[in-house]
Motif scaffolding. Structure first.
Motif, PDB file in Angstrom:
ATOM      1  N   ARG A 171       0.831  -1.203   0.000  1.00  7.37           N
ATOM      2  CA  ARG A 171       0.000   0.000   0.000  1.00  7.37           C
ATOM      3  C   ARG A 171       0.871   1.261   0.000  1.00  7.37           C
ATOM      4  N   ASN A 172       2.007   1.197   0.678  1.00 11.62           N
ATOM      5  CA  ASN A 172       2.881   2.370   0.746  1.00 11.62           C
ATOM      6  C   ASN A 172       3.955   2.307  -0.330  1.00 11.62           C
ATOM      7  N   GLU A 173       4.479   3.493  -0.641  1.00 10.79           N
ATOM      8  CA  GLU A 173       5.523   3.517  -1.658  1.00 10.79           C
ATOM      9  C   GLU A 173       6.851   3.934  -1.039  1.00 10.79           C
ATOM     10  N   TYR A 174       7.820   3.021  -1.021  1.00 12.97           N
ATOM     11  CA  TYR A 174       9.149   3.344  -0.504  1.00 12.97           C
ATOM     12  C   TYR A 174      10.141   2.292  -0.977  1.00 12.97           C
ATOM     13  N   ALA A 175      11.407   2.585  -0.746  1.00 14.29           N
ATOM     14  CA  ALA A 175      12.454   1.642  -1.162  1.00 14.29           C
ATOM     15  C   ALA A 175      13.347   1.339   0.026  1.00 14.29           C
ATOM     16  N   GLU A 176      13.947   0.176  -0.003  1.00 11.32           N
ATOM     17  CA  GLU A 176      14.820  -0.215   1.096  1.00 11.32           C
ATOM     18  C   GLU A 176      15.997  -1.015   0.541  1.00 11.32           C
ATOM     19  N   PHE A 177      17.190  -0.708   1.035  1.00 10.41           N
ATOM     20  CA  PHE A 177      18.367  -1.477   0.618  1.00 10.41           C
ATOM     21  C   PHE A 177      18.676  -2.541   1.659  1.00 10.41           C
ATOM     22  N   LEU A 178      19.146  -3.657   1.188  1.00 15.24           N
ATOM     23  CA  LEU A 178      19.514  -4.718   2.132  1.00 15.24           C
ATOM     24  C   LEU A 178      20.688  -4.284   3.014  1.00 15.24           C
ATOM     25  N   HIS A 179      21.591  -3.473   2.443  1.00 17.65           N
ATOM     26  CA  HIS A 179      22.743  -3.054   3.238  1.00 17.65           C
ATOM     27  C   HIS A 179      22.408  -1.901   4.182  1.00 17.65           C
ATOM     28  N   LYS A 180      21.149  -1.406   4.138  1.00 14.89           N
ATOM     29  CA  LYS A 180      20.722  -0.346   5.061  1.00 14.89           C
ATOM     30  C   LYS A 180      19.356  -0.712   5.597  1.00 14.89           C
ATOM     31  N   LYS A 181      19.254  -1.893   6.097  1.00 12.37           N
ATOM     32  CA  LYS A 181      17.951  -2.404   6.504  1.00 12.37           C
ATOM     33  C   LYS A 181      17.300  -1.479   7.522  1.00 12.37           C
ATOM     34  N   GLY A 182      15.979  -1.249   7.330  1.00 15.94           N
ATOM     35  CA  GLY A 182      15.257  -0.421   8.276  1.00 15.94           C
ATOM     36  C   GLY A 182      15.192   1.032   7.849  1.00 15.94           C
ATOM     37  N   HIS A 183      16.036   1.422   6.906  1.00 18.15           N
ATOM     38  CA  HIS A 183      15.999   2.800   6.432  1.00 18.15           C
ATOM     39  C   HIS A 183      15.057   2.876   5.224  1.00 18.15           C
ATOM     40  N   ASN A 215      21.314  -5.145  -3.266  1.00 18.98           N
ATOM     41  CA  ASN A 215      19.919  -5.579  -3.194  1.00 18.98           C
ATOM     42  C   ASN A 215      19.013  -4.409  -2.862  1.00 18.98           C
ATOM     43  N   LEU A 216      18.037  -4.181  -3.734  1.00 21.35           N
ATOM     44  CA  LEU A 216      17.101  -3.075  -3.519  1.00 21.35           C
ATOM     45  C   LEU A 216      15.673  -3.609  -3.612  1.00 21.35           C
TER      46      LEU A 216
END
Ligand code: GDP
Ligand code: MG
Length: 571
Positions: free
Chosen positions: A79-91, A123-124
């Motif tokens: 439902r939400n739109e965002y991106a997350e990198f595996l090397h910056k998990k949680g951001h 990884n994205l």
């Protein structure tokens, strides 16, 4: 949504999670997960296709090789739109310009800024209501010519990297080719054919249909009558360079694409099987089917691995139960071991541990300084005739209109300075060679902790980046030293006076050949560095002639050959 079977949709996220787990272990390259790899020549439109799937501009653009590490792009409906990198998990990234920046930074972090490439993936995950679940791998485009200080074999490096991904039977190949070029020479299709000769797992994508010459079309290819592939071709129209500079919205671009197909006489009849949206759907479906097909085999091999690991774990527990500090201790021990290994490899080993079948890092560095470096210096070509001419010009120019009586010092200085400045290049090259060797040592020593790939990578990264810092300092120092020598020439120095003695001595010896131009300069240098590597010379004063040079070359060639054979034997 007639396309997507909801139950099956869930398969892609499951595989995503497995993929993440493997990425974090650092072993994902060796494991075969169902995935789609995007391949194509530079500027074929790979990035454009991926961005259209997401509906956002988020991939680095520019000339040259922009994608320099594989990007594992997981699209997840949310439902939400965002991106997350595996090397910056949680951001959570909500600004897609920042996503692009992060991809660029993370690429440089591993490859350095010298435009090299690395097979270590980024990884994205992109969460969005507008995407279909899909996992794609963006790979570097095939290039022909290296630019800047890219390694000369960049083409083979990229090819090999692409091949490691697409040669796995579980990998679908999205072969992107621009329609305004000849399909018969398509890099993407040629490469795909190498690993998938029957075209069973290759999906063709034709971009730039809008850029085809007036009166030509790609109808036959899109109808899969030419260059037939089992999974066929999908045509798309992405945004052109102008649209991107003008920041044309992707939504508007998708509308324009649709209009293009509906109104085009050659494509109208098949418009519902063309375009980005259709491509997205068919990929989602094909990947899902593909996962379903490969699932049984995947489960088997995962299970086998798990059993093996559980056994290991059990053994560990029995070995030393209930000690929470044990893991930390083990890690510390490994780092200490690494430290000791490096030191031993460079400083030399005790007689007990010494290897008798290959040179250690320190010994190889020694050889660089005492054999390779002098060789590089000796190798510098000095054209005697040219030098005499230069000297003449220098003398005349110094005298100007006057008629000189004595040979001016300034002429000597001008010529000598030119030669001194030439020492810079071989010296810097020597630094490069030593750094390479050190990097080898670090890698070898770090390999002992291969069981903890993350620890190994991090340690290696820290040590290597420290070394790179020191490399810069060393190079600056060398620059300075040469500059000092250029700034003031001490003709009172004993080496300088010894110069004429040397010549006298040398001409008594057996090398009485007169080759003044080369001899003088080299003798001057060799006297300074006091080198005695020449076979049979008891005295450090000697004259290096082209004869001694050629056997020296033979020696190096012999060494190289020996090392090659040794390596082969190791493998
Ligand atoms: P990549 O190197 O394969 O990732 O290629 P890009 O996606 O960066 O595209 C290279 C250039 O071609 C960009 O300037 C794009 O705007 C342009 N381009 C890509 N696809 C199309 C297309 O279908 N039509 C037009 N007109 N331009 C395109
Ligand atoms: Mg690209």
């Amino acid at each position: 949504m007639a396309w997507a079977n909801q139950g099956m949709q869930a398969l892609i996220p499951v595989i995503n999670r497995v993929q993440d787990a493997f990425s974090q272990l650092g072993t994902n390259v060796s494991f075969e997960l169902p995935q789609i790899a995007v391949v194509g020549g530079q500027s074929a439109g790979k990035s454009s296709v991926l961005e259209n799937f997401v509906g956002k501009d988020f991939l680095p653009r520019g000339s040259g090789i922009v994608t320099r590490r594989p990007l594992i792009l997981q699209l997840i409906q949310d439902r939400n739109e965002y991106a997350e990198f595996l090397h910056k998990k949680g951001h959570r990234f909500t600004d897609f310009d920042a996503v692009r920046k992060e991809i660029e930074d993370e690429t440089d972090r591993v490859t350095g800024q010298n435009k090299g490439i690395s097979p270590h993936p980024i990884n994205l995950r992109v969460f969005s209501p507008n995407v279909l679940n899909l996992t794609l791998i963006d790979l570097p485009g095939l290039t022909k010519v290296p630019v800047g200080d890219q390694p000369a074999d960049i083409e083979t490096q990229i090819r090999d990297m692409i091949l490691t991904f697409i040669s796995r039977e579980t990998c679908l190949i999205l072969a992107v080719t621009p329609a305004n070029s000849d399909l018969a020479t398509s890099d993407a299709l040629k490469l795909a054919k190498e690993v998938d000769p029957q075209g069973l797992r290759t999906i063709g994508v034709l971009t730039k249909l809008d850029l085809m010459d007036e009166g030509t079309d790609a109808r036959e290819i899109l109808e899969n009558k030419l260059f037939t592939l089992r999974r066929g071709y999908v045509g798309v129209v992405n945004r052109g360079q102008k649209d991107i500079v003008g920041r044309k919205d992707i939504r508007a671009a998708l509308d324009a694409e649709r209009k293009f197909f509906i109104s085009h006489p050659s494509y109208r009849h098949m418009a519902d099987r063309l375009g980005t949206t259709y491509l997205q759907h068919t990929l989602n479906q094909q990947l899902t089917n593909h996962i379903r097909d490969t699932l049984p085999t995947l489960r088997d091999s995962l299970q086998k691995k798990m059993f093996a690991m559980e056994k290991d774990v059990a053994e560990y527990k029995n070995f030393q139960p209930n000690d929470p500090g044990r893991k930390t201790k083990a890690l510390l021990q490994m780092v200490t071991q690494f430290n000791a290994d490096i030191e031993r490899s460079i400083e030399g080993s005790s007689a007990k541990l010494v290897s008798t079948n290959e040179l250690s890092g320190g010994a190889r560095i020694n050889r660089l300084f005492h054999e390779r470096f002098p060789f590089e210096i000796v190798k510098m070509e000095i054209d005697e005739k040219e030098m005499r001419k230069e000297i003449q010009f220098a003398i005349r120019n110094i005298h100007g209109i006057r008629v000189g009586l004595f040979t001016p010092d300034m002429a000597f200085e001008a010529i000598a300075k030119k030669q001194i400045a030439r020492l810079k290049e071989p010296s810097l090259k020597c630094v490069d060679l030593v750094v390479n060797e050190l990097a080898n040592v670090i890698r070898q020593c770090a390999d002992t902790m291969a069981r903890y790939p993350r620890l190994r990578d991090e340690l290696e990264r820290i040590v290597v980046s420290y070394m790179r810092e020191r490399e810069q300092t060393a190079k600056q120092q060398i620059g300075l030293i040469v500059d000092y020598e250029l700034a003031y020439m001490n003709t009172n120095h004993e080496d300088f006076i010894g110069f004429s003695n040397a010549e006298a001595k040398a001409s008594q010896g057996q090398s009485a050949k007169k080759n003044l131009g080369n001899q003088v300069i080299r003798k001057g240098w060799l006297s300074v560095s006091n080198i005695s590597f020449v076979r049979g010379s008891k005295d450090c004063w000697f004259v290096l002639t082209s004869d001694s040079l050629s056997w020296y070359k033979d020696d190096i060639l012999y060494e190289r050959k020996a090392e090659k054979t040794r390596r082969k034997a190791d493998e």
